[in-house]
Design a protein around this motif. Structure first.
Motif, PDB file in Angstrom:
ATOM      1  N   ASP A  35       0.807  -1.219   0.000  1.00  0.00           N
ATOM      2  CA  ASP A  35       0.000   0.000   0.000  1.00  0.00           C
ATOM      3  C   ASP A  35       0.846   1.279   0.000  1.00  0.00           C
ATOM      4  O   ASP A  35       0.325   2.362  -0.246  1.00  0.00           O
ATOM      5  CB  ASP A  35      -0.939   0.017   1.204  1.00  0.00           C
ATOM      6  N   SER A  36       2.144   1.165   0.273  1.00  0.00           N
ATOM      7  CA  SER A  36       3.015   2.342   0.347  1.00  0.00           C
ATOM      8  C   SER A  36       3.921   2.509  -0.860  1.00  0.00           C
ATOM      9  O   SER A  36       4.666   3.489  -0.942  1.00  0.00           O
ATOM     10  CB  SER A  36       3.881   2.256   1.608  1.00  0.00           C
ATOM     11  N   ASN A  38       3.342   3.281  -4.038  1.00  0.00           N
ATOM     12  CA  ASN A  38       3.082   4.499  -4.820  1.00  0.00           C
ATOM     13  C   ASN A  38       3.500   5.751  -4.064  1.00  0.00           C
ATOM     14  O   ASN A  38       3.946   6.728  -4.674  1.00  0.00           O
ATOM     15  CB  ASN A  38       1.617   4.576  -5.236  1.00  0.00           C
ATOM     16  N   ARG A  39       3.395   5.737  -2.753  1.00  0.00           N
ATOM     17  CA  ARG A  39       3.831   6.889  -1.948  1.00  0.00           C
ATOM     18  C   ARG A  39       5.351   7.050  -2.049  1.00  0.00           C
ATOM     19  O   ARG A  39       5.860   8.160  -2.195  1.00  0.00           O
ATOM     20  CB  ARG A  39       3.397   6.694  -0.507  1.00  0.00           C
ATOM     21  N   LEU A  40       6.086   5.936  -1.977  1.00  0.00           N
ATOM     22  CA  LEU A  40       7.538   5.983  -2.126  1.00  0.00           C
ATOM     23  C   LEU A  40       7.916   6.447  -3.531  1.00  0.00           C
ATOM     24  O   LEU A  40       8.786   7.298  -3.707  1.00  0.00           O
ATOM     25  CB  LEU A  40       8.147   4.611  -1.838  1.00  0.00           C
ATOM     26  N   SER A  42       6.226   8.320  -5.537  1.00  0.00           N
ATOM     27  CA  SER A  42       5.911   9.742  -5.656  1.00  0.00           C
ATOM     28  C   SER A  42       6.976  10.605  -4.978  1.00  0.00           C
ATOM     29  O   SER A  42       7.385  11.637  -5.514  1.00  0.00           O
ATOM     30  CB  SER A  42       4.532  10.017  -5.052  1.00  0.00           C
ATOM     31  N   ALA A  43       7.436  10.178  -3.819  1.00  0.00           N
ATOM     32  CA  ALA A  43       8.474  10.931  -3.109  1.00  0.00           C
ATOM     33  C   ALA A  43       9.768  10.954  -3.910  1.00  0.00           C
ATOM     34  O   ALA A  43      10.436  11.997  -4.012  1.00  0.00           O
ATOM     35  CB  ALA A  43       8.710  10.333  -1.731  1.00  0.00           C
TER      36      ALA A  43
END
Length: 59
Positions: A35-36, A38-40, A42-43
């Motif tokens: 779940d993380s 895409n967050r990584l 994006s960062a």
């Protein structure tokens, strides 16, 4: 981190995560939950853009 540092990804489908290993003999391991991811991504994209990195990897 340098361009010649080995980076390997090991998907752990049974645990819904991926291990990203940096280095050879004694690697540093980053464990990213599914779940993380895409967050990584994006960062990293934001950081790359801020540094002026160009190329297909940000598209």
């Amino acid at each position: 981190m340098t361009d010649d540092l080995p980076i390997r990804a090991y998907p752990q489908t049974f645990a819904d995560r991926v291990e990203i290993r940096f280095g050879k003999a004694f690697p540093v391991v980053l464990v990213v939950e599914k779940d993380s991811i895409n967050r990584l991504r994006s960062a990293l994209q934001d950081g790359g853009i801020a540094l002026g990195v160009e190329g297909d990897e940000w598209e």
